[in-house]
Motif scaffolding. Structure first.
Motif, PDB file in Angstrom:
ATOM      1  N   MET A  94     -28.413 -56.517 -87.278  1.00 15.49           N
ATOM      2  CA  MET A  94     -28.305 -57.219 -88.544  1.00 15.49           C
ATOM      3  C   MET A  94     -29.523 -56.845 -89.383  1.00 15.49           C
ATOM      4  O   MET A  94     -30.650 -56.873 -88.902  1.00 15.49           O
ATOM      5  N   GLY A  95     -29.254 -56.519 -90.639  1.00 18.59           N
ATOM      6  CA  GLY A  95     -30.323 -56.183 -91.568  1.00 18.59           C
ATOM      7  C   GLY A  95     -30.505 -57.268 -92.618  1.00 18.59           C
ATOM      8  O   GLY A  95     -29.768 -58.268 -92.636  1.00 18.59           O
ATOM      9  N   PRO A  96     -31.475 -57.068 -93.495  1.00 16.99           N
ATOM     10  CA  PRO A  96     -31.755 -58.069 -94.530  1.00 16.99           C
ATOM     11  C   PRO A  96     -30.557 -58.391 -95.419  1.00 16.99           C
ATOM     12  O   PRO A  96     -30.325 -59.559 -95.747  1.00 16.99           O
ATOM     13  N   THR A  97     -29.797 -57.385 -95.791  1.00 19.28           N
ATOM     14  CA  THR A  97     -28.639 -57.613 -96.662  1.00 19.28           C
ATOM     15  C   THR A  97     -27.605 -58.494 -95.982  1.00 19.28           C
ATOM     16  O   THR A  97     -27.074 -59.433 -96.581  1.00 19.28           O
ATOM     17  N   GLU A  98     -27.339 -58.211 -94.703  1.00 24.66           N
ATOM     18  CA  GLU A  98     -26.380 -59.015 -93.954  1.00 24.66           C
ATOM     19  C   GLU A  98     -26.883 -60.445 -93.762  1.00 24.66           C
ATOM     20  O   GLU A  98     -26.096 -61.395 -93.838  1.00 24.66           O
ATOM     21  N   LEU A  99     -28.187 -60.588 -93.533  1.00 24.11           N
ATOM     22  CA  LEU A  99     -28.736 -61.930 -93.357  1.00 24.11           C
ATOM     23  C   LEU A  99     -28.619 -62.727 -94.647  1.00 24.11           C
ATOM     24  O   LEU A  99     -28.208 -63.886 -94.625  1.00 24.11           O
ATOM     25  N   ARG A 100     -28.950 -62.109 -95.778  1.00 22.50           N
ATOM     26  CA  ARG A 100     -28.820 -62.807 -97.067  1.00 22.50           C
ATOM     27  C   ARG A 100     -27.380 -63.229 -97.303  1.00 22.50           C
ATOM     28  O   ARG A 100     -27.113 -64.357 -97.739  1.00 22.50           O
ATOM     29  N   PRO A 129     -38.609 -57.033 -88.731  1.00 20.77           N
ATOM     30  CA  PRO A 129     -37.241 -57.028 -88.192  1.00 20.77           C
ATOM     31  C   PRO A 129     -36.745 -58.437 -87.890  1.00 20.77           C
ATOM     32  O   PRO A 129     -37.520 -59.329 -87.545  1.00 20.77           O
ATOM     33  N   ILE A 130     -35.446 -58.611 -88.011  1.00 19.79           N
ATOM     34  CA  ILE A 130     -34.806 -59.885 -87.684  1.00 19.79           C
ATOM     35  C   ILE A 130     -34.661 -59.944 -86.163  1.00 19.79           C
ATOM     36  O   ILE A 130     -34.053 -59.045 -85.567  1.00 19.79           O
ATOM     37  N   PRO A 131     -35.223 -60.972 -85.543  1.00 21.03           N
ATOM     38  CA  PRO A 131     -35.133 -61.064 -84.075  1.00 21.03           C
ATOM     39  C   PRO A 131     -33.681 -61.143 -83.591  1.00 21.03           C
ATOM     40  O   PRO A 131     -32.824 -61.759 -84.247  1.00 21.03           O
ATOM     41  N   GLY A 132     -33.428 -60.554 -82.448  1.00 19.18           N
ATOM     42  CA  GLY A 132     -32.088 -60.573 -81.864  1.00 19.18           C
ATOM     43  C   GLY A 132     -31.493 -61.959 -81.721  1.00 19.18           C
ATOM     44  O   GLY A 132     -30.327 -62.170 -82.080  1.00 19.18           O
ATOM     45  N   PRO A 133     -32.262 -62.933 -81.211  1.00 16.03           N
ATOM     46  CA  PRO A 133     -31.698 -64.277 -81.073  1.00 16.03           C
ATOM     47  C   PRO A 133     -31.283 -64.888 -82.414  1.00 16.03           C
ATOM     48  O   PRO A 133     -30.330 -65.666 -82.469  1.00 16.03           O
ATOM     49  N   VAL A 134     -31.970 -64.533 -83.480  1.00 19.08           N
ATOM     50  CA  VAL A 134     -31.588 -65.040 -84.802  1.00 19.08           C
ATOM     51  C   VAL A 134     -30.251 -64.436 -85.212  1.00 19.08           C
ATOM     52  O   VAL A 134     -29.365 -65.129 -85.722  1.00 19.08           O
ATOM     53  N   ALA A 135     -30.077 -63.142 -84.978  1.00 13.50           N
ATOM     54  CA  ALA A 135     -28.811 -62.487 -85.306  1.00 13.50           C
ATOM     55  C   ALA A 135     -27.659 -63.122 -84.530  1.00 13.50           C
ATOM     56  O   ALA A 135     -26.577 -63.357 -85.081  1.00 13.50           O
ATOM     57  N   ASP A 194     -24.427 -65.166 -86.122  1.00 11.09           N
ATOM     58  CA  ASP A 194     -23.040 -64.847 -85.766  1.00 11.09           C
ATOM     59  C   ASP A 194     -22.298 -66.091 -85.266  1.00 11.09           C
ATOM     60  O   ASP A 194     -21.146 -66.325 -85.639  1.00 11.09           O
ATOM     61  N   LEU A 195     -22.967 -66.889 -84.451  1.00  9.28           N
ATOM     62  CA  LEU A 195     -22.338 -68.107 -83.935  1.00  9.28           C
ATOM     63  C   LEU A 195     -22.066 -69.113 -85.053  1.00  9.28           C
ATOM     64  O   LEU A 195     -21.009 -69.753 -85.079  1.00  9.28           O
ATOM     65  N   MET A 196     -23.005 -69.243 -85.981  1.00  9.36           N
ATOM     66  CA  MET A 196     -22.803 -70.164 -87.104  1.00  9.36           C
ATOM     67  C   MET A 196     -21.641 -69.709 -87.980  1.00  9.36           C
ATOM     68  O   MET A 196     -20.832 -70.525 -88.431  1.00  9.36           O
ATOM     69  N   LEU A 197     -21.545 -68.393 -88.223  1.00 12.68           N
ATOM     70  CA  LEU A 197     -20.443 -67.870 -89.038  1.00 12.68           C
ATOM     71  C   LEU A 197     -19.104 -68.071 -88.332  1.00 12.68           C
ATOM     72  O   LEU A 197     -18.113 -68.438 -88.971  1.00 12.68           O
ATOM     73  N   ASP A 198     -19.074 -67.836 -87.021  1.00  8.17           N
ATOM     74  CA  ASP A 198     -17.846 -68.059 -86.255  1.00  8.17           C
ATOM     75  C   ASP A 198     -17.426 -69.522 -86.290  1.00  8.17           C
ATOM     76  O   ASP A 198     -16.256 -69.835 -86.449  1.00  8.17           O
ATOM     77  N   ALA A 199     -18.394 -70.417 -86.128  1.00  8.33           N
ATOM     78  CA  ALA A 199     -18.091 -71.846 -86.151  1.00  8.33           C
ATOM     79  C   ALA A 199     -17.543 -72.259 -87.508  1.00  8.33           C
ATOM     80  O   ALA A 199     -16.593 -73.037 -87.599  1.00  8.33           O
TER      81      ALA A 199
END
Length: 64
Positions: free
Chosen positions: A1-7, A43-49, A53-58
């Motif tokens: 996950m990159g900055p654009t995806e996180l935003r 970099p965005i830490p793996g656990p944050v990514a 993903d879990l929040m978006l799925d929920a």
């Protein structure tokens, strides 16, 4: 996950940097780290990514 995806994910979830940091239980100054992630300074830490993903799925499953 990159900055654009996180935003984009934060926007889809209705989060600001402050509310996103609070949701991740990052403490009083966690929003500063979130800012560095969305600006691509660190970099965005793996656990944050994974959490994003879990929040978006929920969110998607609530709407289904």
């Amino acid at each position: 996950m990159g900055p654009t995806e996180l935003r984009a994910a934060m926007k889809a979830l209705g989060h600001t940097q402050h509310t996103f940091a609070a949701t991740l239980l990052m403490g009083k100054w966690g929003w500063q780290s979130v800012g560095k992630w969305v600006r691509g300074e660190v970099p965005i830490p793996g656990p944050v990514a994974v959490a994003v993903d879990l929040m978006l799925d929920a969110q998607k499953n609530r709407g289904a």
